[in-house]
Design an enzyme around this catalytic site. Structure first.
Site, PDB file in Angstrom:
ATOM      1  N   VAL A 476       0.906  -1.275   0.009  1.00 40.27           N
ATOM      2  CA  VAL A 476      -0.086   0.104  -0.033  1.00 40.27           C
ATOM      3  C   VAL A 476       0.729   1.440   0.084  1.00 40.27           C
ATOM      4  O   VAL A 476       0.721   2.069  -0.616  1.00 40.27           O
ATOM      5  CB  VAL A 476      -0.840   0.166   1.215  1.00 40.27           C
ATOM      6  CG1 VAL A 476      -1.578   1.211   1.192  1.00 40.27           C
ATOM      7  CG2 VAL A 476      -1.860  -1.215   1.016  1.00 40.27           C
ATOM      8  N   ALA A 504       9.523   6.328   6.310  1.00 43.76           N
ATOM      9  CA  ALA A 504       9.854   5.507   7.054  1.00 43.76           C
ATOM     10  C   ALA A 504       9.414   4.018   7.018  1.00 43.76           C
ATOM     11  O   ALA A 504       8.472   3.567   6.524  1.00 43.76           O
ATOM     12  CB  ALA A 504       9.458   5.950   8.521  1.00 43.76           C
ATOM     13  N   ARG A 507      12.701   0.357  10.475  1.00 39.70           N
ATOM     14  CA  ARG A 507      14.213   0.551  10.830  1.00 39.70           C
ATOM     15  C   ARG A 507      14.450   1.992  10.861  1.00 39.70           C
ATOM     16  O   ARG A 507      15.051   2.631  11.794  1.00 39.70           O
ATOM     17  CB  ARG A 507      15.042  -0.337  10.260  1.00 39.70           C
ATOM     18  CG  ARG A 507      14.973  -1.665  10.836  1.00 39.70           C
ATOM     19  CD  ARG A 507      15.722  -2.774   9.729  1.00 39.70           C
ATOM     20  NE  ARG A 507      15.029  -2.762   8.325  1.00 39.70           N
ATOM     21  CZ  ARG A 507      15.506  -2.278   7.280  1.00 39.70           C
ATOM     22  NH1 ARG A 507      16.964  -1.746   7.295  1.00 39.70           N
ATOM     23  NH2 ARG A 507      15.288  -2.010   6.160  1.00 39.70           N
ATOM     24  N   THR A 555       1.292   0.976   7.804  1.00 40.35           N
ATOM     25  CA  THR A 555       1.642  -0.462   8.367  1.00 40.35           C
ATOM     26  C   THR A 555       0.540  -1.296   8.901  1.00 40.35           C
ATOM     27  O   THR A 555      -0.447  -0.434   9.036  1.00 40.35           O
ATOM     28  CB  THR A 555       2.660  -0.346   9.462  1.00 40.35           C
ATOM     29  OG1 THR A 555       1.979   0.376  10.583  1.00 40.35           O
ATOM     30  CG2 THR A 555       3.944   0.546   9.081  1.00 40.35           C
ATOM     31  N   GLY A 664      -1.913 -12.745  -4.533  1.00 44.25           N
ATOM     32  CA  GLY A 664      -1.740 -11.740  -3.521  1.00 44.25           C
ATOM     33  C   GLY A 664      -2.918 -11.176  -3.172  1.00 44.25           C
ATOM     34  O   GLY A 664      -3.219 -10.032  -2.429  1.00 44.25           O
ATOM     35  N   ASP A 678      -9.929 -10.553  10.568  1.00 46.29           N
ATOM     36  CA  ASP A 678      -9.952  -9.341   9.877  1.00 46.29           C
ATOM     37  C   ASP A 678     -11.466  -8.825   9.707  1.00 46.29           C
ATOM     38  O   ASP A 678     -11.532  -7.583   9.646  1.00 46.29           O
ATOM     39  CB  ASP A 678      -9.346  -9.662   8.499  1.00 46.29           C
ATOM     40  CG  ASP A 678      -9.227  -8.519   7.394  1.00 46.29           C
ATOM     41  OD1 ASP A 678      -8.708  -7.417   8.085  1.00 46.29           O
ATOM     42  OD2 ASP A 678      -9.770  -8.473   6.356  1.00 46.29           O
ATOM     43  N   LYS A 682     -13.331  -5.259  10.996  1.00 48.11           N
ATOM     44  CA  LYS A 682     -14.116  -4.312  10.009  1.00 48.11           C
ATOM     45  C   LYS A 682     -15.444  -3.899  10.465  1.00 48.11           C
ATOM     46  O   LYS A 682     -16.018  -2.961  10.591  1.00 48.11           O
ATOM     47  CB  LYS A 682     -14.176  -4.865   8.710  1.00 48.11           C
ATOM     48  CG  LYS A 682     -12.771  -4.843   8.010  1.00 48.11           C
ATOM     49  CD  LYS A 682     -12.623  -5.506   6.515  1.00 48.11           C
ATOM     50  CE  LYS A 682     -11.338  -5.351   6.027  1.00 48.11           C
ATOM     51  NZ  LYS A 682     -10.993  -6.247   4.958  1.00 48.11           N
TER      52      LYS A 682
END
Ligand code: ADP
Ligand code: ASP
Ligand code: MG
Length: 819
Positions: A476, A504, A507, A555, A664, A678, A682
């Site tokens: 994403v 970022a 790390r 993330t 995917g 998941d 939602k």
């Protein structure tokens, strides 16, 4: 006659004196010319520092050497270039002045203090040397240059360091003086004489005022103030990079702007030239061709009602309050009498309507003197508790907007205060000029720079700014960066500046204060030194005065989601497809929203449900319009939509999962999808959006995997085992098929409860046709029944999710109103 004033910024070195000479000689061909000069750049500050050092008993050697070096370098450079430059004469005068200075500094050192009269005689020495340097340079070209002495011709009253000119008395002296009709007059700025004939100064930056006084005394046709910028800008061009030049200002506008901090013109300059209707032009020594800014009695609206913004820094607010204030006649006059006796100038006054307190602002340098005189004046009231201890609040700034047309227009103040609120700045006090030509707000000094930037943007540029920081560079994040890159030119054309300042991963974080080059971000990230921490981000935003910072969390990381409330509290917007924060505890869910409300920042997560589909926004709009959620059914998982669609076609569960994984469509570990968690997350987000207070553990989740299936082991072991569940699904599918139904994994909200389960649905059901990764949501509400509101479309994939995140990002742009 014309008066031309050149400030220290135009007199930095020999080269600059030559430029000034060229301008003067050119202009004096068309009209008689009087030149007013400041000290060479830095010299007055140097003299002030010498006085301070002598008072403090510190060594003056270095400062003295610096001063002599500045002056001698200019004289020597000019003498080296022009053999007929009268170096001996100029250097002789400079030596006399320096001897006088050395002598006075000794005295000050012995006394440990410096009387104001002595102080005045020292700090204007630079001007007296400057005029001699310049007059000799003019004479090199065989043009007559007469140095005229303001301490003989200009009368000024007040303190030794801050006097006001008596124009009438000064005009008389000029009319009686025998001044030549030819050549150029050269007058040192900054000083005058008082009624007793002592030398006084007109206040720091006062040479502009000297020029105006001279112009008024000799009925000049024009007074030109030559400096280092093209004219008056609508904000300080050194602070606001896209400040625009103002062609014309009225005397009053120029006065308000300079009074509230536009250093380009000393505020007292306007008085004499306005009184004698002398036009004033601000011009640039480094760009003599530019017409500059014309200041006259005319008030033109131009394109903007607000002509300029200025800021005054290092301001202290004094608050006098107490029960004794109420109804007591003469309190205000006693306060301001005491302040004026101490020769402290008041920047701005506000009074609370209850008469309980009076607040006013002064320059911080006057703060301790103000405290002394006020405590002395109100000693009795303070000791009887009629007054509370006086409050002195330091480190404040005054930001003001100025324009003659403001009194005819509504909504200006609203736009100004909206701009300050957008900057997240706390307004300490507000004042409006009685002429309605200015509005000022007192704010914390450290936010002043940001406040001008936003106010300038809103009033003058209509530029919308987004300052983005992306964390997470998975599918994403990458897709988003690609979309942002592609969209840049279109945004620019729409006057939107969207810069990504930081990218970022777990790390490190690459940052660039000019905005990262999005075609090379991977390289930048590889070379990056810093880490993604709130502290680092805050420092970066403060250092670079970013005004609309957004953290985009791409993330699925819980530890980043846990910091959202802190991000919002620190003034960042948060945009994210990460569901972890919204499905954490209800208490945290509320804490995030409170933090956002507190700082006026947005928390946007449209992609939490249905990827790019407009689910959250639609639900929020319905609820805010008074609708109520009665029930909900939906296919909320792209991967389960795909897998169950394949079951319709007769494919086994294991095969369908393997294909979904290969394409995917699933999470890296397909168990995350097949467990139903998941979908549960939602569903919880939908329920909370509809006002239901519940936790993730309250949701009844049926796993896609049969109850007796062993889902342990690595991903590969799991995939190898998965065919063991096929028989179970085969049987379920067959029994559904017999009834003309298909299986769907459905999230349901019903009777205030949430569950996720496998449902067999017939062709009449809205979810019957939903497969191949499509999502569908059927919302039953007070307004939408019996036929539900249905939202359907592709609900998975990096591109649609990134597009949804992008759309949220655009919604962080503050609302604008045109004035
Ligand atoms: P001088 O030495 O010529 O008197 P100053 O330094 O006193 O020059 O004034 C010029 C400076 O005023 C500019 O360099 C600029 O930084 C500052 N300034 C502040 N506000 C404004 C404004 N609104 N327009 C132009 N200049 C401004
Ligand atoms: N030289 C004086 C100062 O620096 C006056 C001026 O330049 O206007 O304050
Ligand atoms: Mg100046």
């Amino acid at each position: 006659m014309q008066v031309l004033k050149f400030g220290g910024s135009s007199l930095a070195d020999a080269q600059r004196y030559k430029v000034v000479r060229d301008i003067v000689l050119d202009k004096q061909q068309t009209a008689n010319t009087a030149v007013v000069l400041s000290a060479p750049k830095g010299v007055t500050n140097n003299l002030v520092a010498l006085v301070d050092a002598a008072i403090a008993g510190l060594s003056t050697t270095d400062l003295m050497a610096q001063l002599e070096n500045t002056i001698h370098t200019i004289i020597n450079d000019l003498a080296a270039e022009y053999p007929n430059y009268d170096k001996a004469y100029v250097a002789g005068i400079a030596a006399d002045k320096i001897a006088f200075l050395t002598n006075r500094l000794k005295g000050i050192g012995l006394l440990g203090e410096c009387p104001e009269a002595v102080n005045a005689s020292i700090i204007c020495l630079g001007e007296f040397i400057s005029v001699e340097i310049f007059a000799a340079l003019v004479r090199v070209s065989d043009v007559q240059a007469t140095v005229i002495d303001p301490t003989k011709l200009i009368v000024a009253n007040g303190g030794f360091l801050e006097s006001q000119a008596d124009i009438e008395a000064s005009r008389k002296l000029f009319s009686q003086a025998a001044l030549p009709n030819t050549g150029v007059w050269v007058m040192p700025g900054f000083c005058a004489q008082n009624a007793q004939g002592d030398l006084v100064t007109l206040g720091r930056n006062g040479s502009d005022y000297s020029a105006a006084i001279l112009a008024a005394c000799i009925d000049a046709e024009v007074c030109e103030i030559w400096t280092d910028v093209d004219g008056v800008y609508n904000a300080d061009p050194n602070k606001v990079y896209n400040a625009q030049l103002v062609d014309q200002l009225s005397y009053q506008e120029a006065m308000e702007l300079s009074y509230f901090g536009a250093k380009v013109l000393h505020p007292k300059t306007i008085g004499p030239i306005a009184q004698y209707h002398i036009p004033c032009r601000i011009r640039n020594t480094l760009n003599p061709a530019a017409p500059g800014t014309l200041i006259t009695s005319e008030s033109t609206d131009g394109d903007h009602v607000v002509k300029g913004i200025s800021t005054l820094n290092d301001v202290t607010m004094v608050n006098v309050a107490g029960p004794g204030m109420k109804g007591m006649v003469g309190m205000a006059s006693r306060i301001f009498d005491a302040i004026s006796r101490a020769k402290i100038s008041v920047v701005l006054i506000t009074q609370s309507s209850s008469e309980y307190s009076i607040s006013f602002c002064i320059h911080s340098s006057d703060s301790s003197r103000a405290q002394d005189v006020l405590e002395q004046e109100f000693e009795l009231e303070l000791s009887n508790q009629l007054l509370e201890p006086m409050e002195f609040r330091d480190h404040l700034s005054v930001i003001s907007i100025v324009g003659d047309g403001m009194r005819m227009h509504k909504g200006i103040a609203a736009k100004f205060f909206a701009s300050l609120s957008q900057t997240n700045v706390n307004i300490v006090a507000i004042a409006q000029g009685s002429s309605e030509r200015s509005i000022s707000a007192v704010i914390e000094g450290k936010k002043a720079q940001d406040a001008i930037k936003v106010t300038h943007q809103n009033f003058f540029t209509n530029l919308h700014v987004i300052d983005a920081f992306i964390v997470g560079c998975g599918t994403v994040g990458k897709a988003l960066i690609q979309q942002l890159t592609k969209q840049q030119p279109i945004l620019k054309a729409r006057n939107i500046s969207l810069q990504v300042y930081g990218i970022a991963n777990s790390r490190k974080m690459a940052v660039d204060n000019a905005g990262l080059n999005l075609t090379e971000w991977q390289q930048s990230l590889e070379n990056a030194q810093s880490k993604f921490t709130l502290e680092n981000l805050k420092r970066f935003v403060a250092d670079n005065h970013l005004i609309n910072p957004v953290i985009i969390d791409c993330t699925s990381n819980e530890s980043i989601a846990d910091q959202y409330a802190e991000f919002l509290a620190a003034g960042f917007h948060v945009v994210t497809p990460n569901k972890k924060a919204n499905t954490s505890s209800m208490a945290f869910y509320q804490q995030i929203r409170e933090a956002a409300a507190e700082t006026n920042r947005r928390f946007l997560y449209e992609t939490n449900v249905g990827a790019g589909l407009p689910v959250i926004d639609t639900l929020q709009s319905l609820i805010s319009a008074g609708d109520e959620l009665i029930g909900f059914q939906g296919i909320l998982s792209g991967s389960l939509s795909f897998i169950f669609g394949k079951l319709d076609e007769g494919m086994s569960l294991s095969q369908a999962t393997a294909i979904a994984r290969e394409n995917g469509f699933t999470e890296p570990d397909p168990r995350d999808d097949l467990s139903g968690m998941d979908v549960a997350r939602k569903l919880l987000i939908m329920a909370r959006e509809a006002g239901m207070e519940m936790e993730l553990s309250d949701i009844d989740v049926e796993s896609v995997l049969p109850a007796d299936f062993d889902a342990e082991g690595s991903i590969d072991e799991f995939m190898t085992n998965l065919p063991k569940a096929d028989a179970h699904y085969k049987a379920m599918m067959e029994s559904a098929k017999e009834k003309g139904q298909v299986l769907r994994y459905v999230g349901i909200i019903e009777d205030g409860k949430c569950r996720c389960s496998i449902q067999a649905v017939g062709p009449e059901h809205p979810l019957y046709a939903i497969k191949d990764g499509e999502n569908a949501l059927a919302i039953h509400s007070l307004y939408y029944q019996p036929i539900p509101l249905v939202i359907r479309g592709y609900g998975a994939g990096a591109d649609v999710t990134a597009a949804g995140v992008f759309a949220d990002l655009m919604r962080t742009m503050p609302w604008k109103r045109e004035v």
